[in-house]
Design a protein around this motif. Structure first.
Motif, PDB file in Angstrom:
ATOM      1  N   PHE A  59     -46.603  44.557 -52.561  1.00  9.09           N
ATOM      2  CA  PHE A  59     -47.922  44.391 -53.171  1.00  9.09           C
ATOM      3  C   PHE A  59     -48.576  43.100 -52.703  1.00  9.09           C
ATOM      4  CE2 PHE A  59     -50.908  43.010 -56.390  1.00  9.09           C
ATOM      5  CZ  PHE A  59     -51.628  44.163 -56.649  1.00  9.09           C
ATOM      6  N   HIS A  60     -47.819  41.999 -52.671  1.00 11.46           N
ATOM      7  CA  HIS A  60     -48.376  40.728 -52.183  1.00 11.46           C
ATOM      8  C   HIS A  60     -48.873  40.868 -50.747  1.00 11.46           C
ATOM      9  CE1 HIS A  60     -47.815  38.020 -55.477  1.00 11.46           C
ATOM     10  NE2 HIS A  60     -46.518  38.239 -55.569  1.00 11.46           N
ATOM     11  N   ALA A  63     -52.142  42.958 -50.803  1.00  5.71           N
ATOM     12  CA  ALA A  63     -53.270  42.221 -51.369  1.00  5.71           C
ATOM     13  C   ALA A  63     -53.745  41.133 -50.410  1.00  5.71           C
ATOM     14  CB  ALA A  63     -52.878  41.612 -52.718  1.00  5.71           C
ATOM     15  N   SER A 148     -55.526  48.175 -57.530  1.00  8.08           N
ATOM     16  CA  SER A 148     -55.518  46.753 -57.902  1.00  8.08           C
ATOM     17  C   SER A 148     -55.570  45.863 -56.672  1.00  8.08           C
ATOM     18  CB  SER A 148     -54.271  46.433 -58.729  1.00  8.08           C
ATOM     19  OG  SER A 148     -54.245  47.153 -59.931  1.00  8.08           O
ATOM     20  N   ALA A 149     -54.813  46.228 -55.635  1.00  9.67           N
ATOM     21  CA  ALA A 149     -54.824  45.440 -54.405  1.00  9.67           C
ATOM     22  C   ALA A 149     -56.210  45.438 -53.779  1.00  9.67           C
ATOM     23  CB  ALA A 149     -53.789  45.989 -53.428  1.00  9.67           C
ATOM     24  N   ILE A 152     -58.559  43.238 -56.171  1.00 11.20           N
ATOM     25  CA  ILE A 152     -58.315  41.792 -56.043  1.00 11.20           C
ATOM     26  C   ILE A 152     -58.707  41.307 -54.658  1.00 11.20           C
ATOM     27  CG2 ILE A 152     -56.508  40.029 -56.055  1.00 11.20           C
ATOM     28  CD1 ILE A 152     -55.042  41.791 -58.136  1.00 11.20           C
ATOM     29  N   ARG A 160     -52.262  39.358 -60.040  1.00  9.87           N
ATOM     30  CA  ARG A 160     -51.366  40.293 -59.369  1.00  9.87           C
ATOM     31  C   ARG A 160     -50.149  40.654 -60.208  1.00  9.87           C
ATOM     32  NH1 ARG A 160     -51.108  38.107 -53.078  1.00  9.87           N
ATOM     33  NH2 ARG A 160     -53.364  37.848 -52.795  1.00  9.87           N
ATOM     34  N   THR A 161     -49.835  39.859 -61.204  1.00 11.26           N
ATOM     35  CA  THR A 161     -48.606  40.067 -61.950  1.00 11.26           C
ATOM     36  C   THR A 161     -48.620  41.379 -62.713  1.00 11.26           C
ATOM     37  OG1 THR A 161     -48.454  37.672 -62.202  1.00 11.26           O
ATOM     38  CG2 THR A 161     -46.992  39.000 -63.547  1.00 11.26           C
ATOM     39  N   ALA A 201     -42.748  37.717 -58.696  1.00 11.89           N
ATOM     40  CA  ALA A 201     -44.111  37.202 -58.565  1.00 11.89           C
ATOM     41  C   ALA A 201     -44.145  35.682 -58.546  1.00 11.89           C
ATOM     42  CB  ALA A 201     -44.982  37.742 -59.700  1.00 11.89           C
ATOM     43  N   SER A 322     -57.194  36.139 -57.603  1.00  9.36           N
ATOM     44  CA  SER A 322     -56.282  35.502 -58.563  1.00  9.36           C
ATOM     45  C   SER A 322     -56.529  34.003 -58.681  1.00  9.36           C
ATOM     46  CB  SER A 322     -54.825  35.768 -58.149  1.00  9.36           C
ATOM     47  OG  SER A 322     -54.562  37.154 -58.099  1.00  9.36           O
ATOM     48  N   GLY A 361     -56.113  45.290 -62.553  1.00  6.95           N
ATOM     49  CA  GLY A 361     -55.366  44.071 -62.269  1.00  6.95           C
ATOM     50  C   GLY A 361     -54.814  43.493 -63.557  1.00  6.95           C
TER      51      GLY A 361
END
Length: 474
Positions: A59-60, A63, A148-149, A152, A160-161, A201, A322, A361
């Motif tokens: 995910f990180h 994003a 969500s990605a 954001i 992101r959490t 995260a 974020s 998000g």
């Protein structure tokens, strides 16, 4: 005695067929015994945490990649109004256009493949954990993580959490079904996924375990804490292997606080409680206002609302995404008090607007951002009024972060441990503990709901103790 049947060694009369026995491995075989073994959770929990960590890394990466696509930089909040390298002619207006384009992508995606309650998804996990089956369906969770990605990355002022925790819990629920674990393990493995997500995260295994206990399970037993702790350890091992060891907030070494600093910290906790309750109320009022004002199709709502969000980001680019880099700048004391208060109010409205227009998000990162701005502004103002009384700005910013997080979610233990693991400094524990406890009790007096339970209460759902209703998917 030839007419009398004799018996063989097994006790079956001679000349007769032995009875057929039907064996059911799912019921009495060795695999079932392994699943039912007391140590089964010691295997399934860290496996769930490791899976959640892999989901967090993915995910990180997604994003970050989408952020570079939409605005041309890894961190658009700290890049301010820098032009996109591929479309320099657009200049700073890329911040205005990106939320609209992002809304055109994730709006139809959610509407078509993941309909249902939107916004930040932790309330849905809390609801799932209150049920006997503790089930979270993977497919809509994956779709919402992708949405969500995109949200954001295109400028949505969310964290992101939340999506990472949802993804980890869905993976834990999937592992429960694949392993055909007993039903009593379902809720625990869901919480293990949440613990693994928070751990990955922020590289904070203790905070991940407490987060799962306080927010998801909302109860404490030795078995449940052992399971989420194993999950956090599994997630931490994967995260350290893939990303190395980092400290989220690299603060200068902090000295022990003086007795003169304690009353100001209590006042900061009280202020954080007021801000956290205001954040909760404003978020849902803005969401209601957006719902009332919008008359078009729901899939188009994020793109239309992106016009308002883009205008806000054009005025205050520090609210983009974020905002972790901006948060670190705040803790370093590089902003004036007036601008810090502007960022505080702006983040509350930007987060509320992003959720109100249909964005996806989390709200943990915004609460940390808001708390840091509050603490830093409070420290600067207090230092002006009472020189020599307050500690460094970083200490108050950290205490404010933990206090607003605890005040909005009523999770004091998680917030205290979280602050320690974000910095790696033991000296922050006492001042943070004092501020967090003050904020939590004051917030409870001001408003009985949290930013998560209020979403459920508005649908007529009041969470108490976990129940044993028939299984149903979330």
């Amino acid at each position: 005695m030839s007419g009398i049947p004799t018996a063989d060694s097994a006790g079956i009369p001679a000349g007769t067929q032995p009875p057929r026995h039907h064996f059911h491995p799912r019921i009495s075989g060795p695999i079932h015994r392994i699943r039912q073994a007391p140590w089964a959770l010691a295997v399934l929990a860290p496996a769930t945490g490791a899976a959640a960590a892999l989901g967090a890394v993915a995910f990180h990466w997604l994003a970050d990649a989408l952020t570079r696509v939409f605005c041309g930089h890894t961190d658009c909040a700290s890049a301010a109004r820098a032009a996109h390298p591929l479309i320099p002619g657009l200049g700073p207006y890329v911040l205005f256009v990106a939320p609209v384009i992002g809304g055109m992508l994730y709006g139809p995606l959610i509407h078509r493949f993941a309909p249902g309650p939107g916004g930040h998804g932790l309330p849905e996990l809390m609801l799932a954990a209150s049920r006997a089956d503790g089930r979270v369906v993977l497919r809509p969770t994956l779709v919402r993580a992708l949405a969500s990605a995109v949200c954001i990355g295109s400028g949505g002022s969310l964290g992101r959490t939340g999506p990472i925790v949802q993804l980890g819990s869905a993976l834990g629920s999937l592992l429960t079904r694949l392993a055909k674990a007993p039903q009593e393990h379902n809720r625990l493995l869901l919480a293990c996924g949440a613990a693994g997500g928070v751990t990955a995260a922020f590289d904070a295994p203790l905070a991940g375990a407490f987060f799962a206990m306080e927010l998801i399970l909302r109860s404490y037993t030795v078995e449940s804490f052992g399971a989420v702790a194993f999950a956090a350890l599994g997630a931490d091992a994967v995260t350290r292997t893939l990303s190395g060891t980092t400290v989220f907030l690299d603060l200068p070494d902090l000295a022990p606080v003086d007795a003169a600093d304690l009353p100001p910290l209590i006042l900061l906790g009280t202020a954080a409680a007021v801000v956290s309750v205001a954040f909760t109320r404003i978020l849902y009022r803005v969401e209601d206002a957006c719902t009332w004002a919008w008359r078009g199709p729901q899939w188009l709502r994020p793109a239309a609302g992106g016009l308002l969000l883009g205008a806000l980001l054009l005025a205050l680019p520090q609210l983009h995404g974020s905002g972790y880099q901006v948060l670190k700048t705040v803790t370093d004391g590089h902003y004036l008090p007036g601008f810090l208060l502007l960022l505080l109010a702006g983040k509350i409205f930007a987060t509320s607007l992003t959720l109100g227009i249909g964005g996806a998000g989390g709200v943990l990162a915004p609460s940390l951002f808001i708390g840091a701005a509050l603490g830093a502004a409070y420290a600067d103002g207090l230092r002006t009024l009472l020189p020599g009384v307050t500690g460094p700005t970083a200490l108050y910013a950290l205490a404010g972060m933990a206090a607003v997080f605890a005040g909005s979610s009523h999770t004091p233990a998680t917030a205290i441990v979280f602050a320690f693991e974000l910095t790696g400094q033991y000296m922050v524990v006492l001042p943070v503990m004092l501020t967090v406890i003050t904020a939590t009790f004051t917030a409870r007096l001001l408003f009985r709901h949290t930013i998560h339970t209020l979403k459920l209460a508005r649908r007529g759902i009041i969470l108490s103790s976990p129940d044993t209703r028939p299984p149903s998917a979330v």
